[in-house]
Design a protein around this motif. Structure first.
Motif, PDB file in Angstrom:
ATOM      1  N   UNK A   1      -3.150  -5.101  -7.714  1.00 13.57           N
ATOM      2  CA  UNK A   1      -2.552  -3.869  -7.788  1.00 13.57           C
ATOM      3  C   UNK A   1      -3.588  -2.763  -7.168  1.00 13.57           C
ATOM      4  N   UNK A   2      -4.932  -2.859  -8.011  1.00 14.91           N
ATOM      5  CA  UNK A   2      -5.811  -2.090  -7.810  1.00 14.91           C
ATOM      6  C   UNK A   2      -6.335  -1.722  -6.220  1.00 14.91           C
ATOM      7  N   UNK A   3      -6.404  -2.818  -5.685  1.00 11.84           N
ATOM      8  CA  UNK A   3      -6.894  -3.021  -4.150  1.00 11.84           C
ATOM      9  C   UNK A   3      -5.667  -2.177  -3.290  1.00 11.84           C
ATOM     10  N   UNK A   4      -4.376  -2.370  -3.567  1.00 13.10           N
ATOM     11  CA  UNK A   4      -3.335  -1.811  -2.978  1.00 13.10           C
ATOM     12  C   UNK A   4      -3.200  -0.263  -3.273  1.00 13.10           C
ATOM     13  N   UNK A   5      -3.507   0.244  -4.519  1.00  8.46           N
ATOM     14  CA  UNK A   5      -3.458   1.659  -4.876  1.00  8.46           C
ATOM     15  C   UNK A   5      -4.654   2.308  -4.207  1.00  8.46           C
ATOM     16  N   UNK A   6      -5.893   1.679  -3.937  1.00 13.45           N
ATOM     17  CA  UNK A   6      -7.110   2.315  -3.277  1.00 13.45           C
ATOM     18  C   UNK A   6      -6.767   2.288  -1.685  1.00 13.45           C
ATOM     19  N   UNK A   7      -5.749   1.607  -1.231  1.00 18.07           N
ATOM     20  CA  UNK A   7      -5.442   1.864   0.339  1.00 18.07           C
ATOM     21  C   UNK A   7      -4.609   3.106   0.564  1.00 18.07           C
ATOM     22  N   UNK A   8      -5.652   4.042   1.067  1.00 17.09           N
ATOM     23  CA  UNK A   8      -4.938   5.420   1.527  1.00 17.09           C
ATOM     24  C   UNK A   8      -3.936   5.460   2.629  1.00 17.09           C
TER      25      UNK A   8
END
Length: 183
Positions: free
Chosen positions: A87-94
């Motif tokens: 989830x952290x990596x998905x949220x970090x994707x702008x």
């Protein structure tokens, strides 16, 4: 693998025995590694809205009957297993909004994003209180959980339901909102 098996057993048990009946569309979630949680909006009622959490075991179970709007043409419930680090990596994707599929109402999605940013304390209680104060949505349930391990949940792409993931590093929040079917 043992932890995944344990969570799947909890999901199976909770789906069968935790605040449900054979009417309407029930949406559930279970999380492991929970470090904070809160619920708000409409009061808990086993006929349509249940939420249980325990910080000693680090688990949260939630289930509610959603009053679907039917305005978006889909009623397919999607089940998913998600690790907090993913989830952290998905949220970090702008490049794209990872919450657009599980929170289709763009106004509600922006309201949740703003509440996460406006919360004066990085706690679920503060996030839920901020949403309750800023949203005028009677009959809606609002839940929040912060976890470090994994969650198993389902969602439906409907204007009356929102599952929103936010956070950074190991501070992952999942905020879920639903217009309740109180029939």
């Amino acid at each position: 693998m043992l932890r995944l098996t344990f969570i799947l057993l909890i999901v199976g048990y909770s789906s069968a025995n935790f605040c449900t009946d054979d009417t309407g569309e029930w949406i559930s979630a279970v999380a492991d590694g929970v470090t904070d949680y809160a619920h708000g909006g409409t009061r808990l009622n086993t006929k349509y809205y249940c939420f249980e959490g325990c910080l000693n075991t680090g688990t949260v179970l939630q289930n509610y009957k959603v009053d679907l709007s039917g305005n978006n043409g889909t009623t397919v419930k999607i089940e998913r297993i998600r690790a907090a680090k993913d989830i952290v990596s998905l949220v970090a994707n702008d490049d794209e909004d990872p919450n657009a599929r599980s929170c289709v109402d763009p106004v509600l999605r922006q309201d949740v994003k703003t509440a996460l940013q406006k919360a004066t304390q990085n706690t679920c209680k503060n996030i839920v209180n901020t949403l309750v104060l800023n949203l005028n949505r009677p009959g809606w349930a609002i839940t929040c959980m912060r976890y470090t391990d994994m969650a198993v949940d389902d969602y439906i792409s409907d204007m009356n339901f929102c599952s929103y993931d936010g956070g950074e590093y190991h501070d992952v929040f999942t905020v879920r909102l639903a217009k309740l079917d109180m029939s």
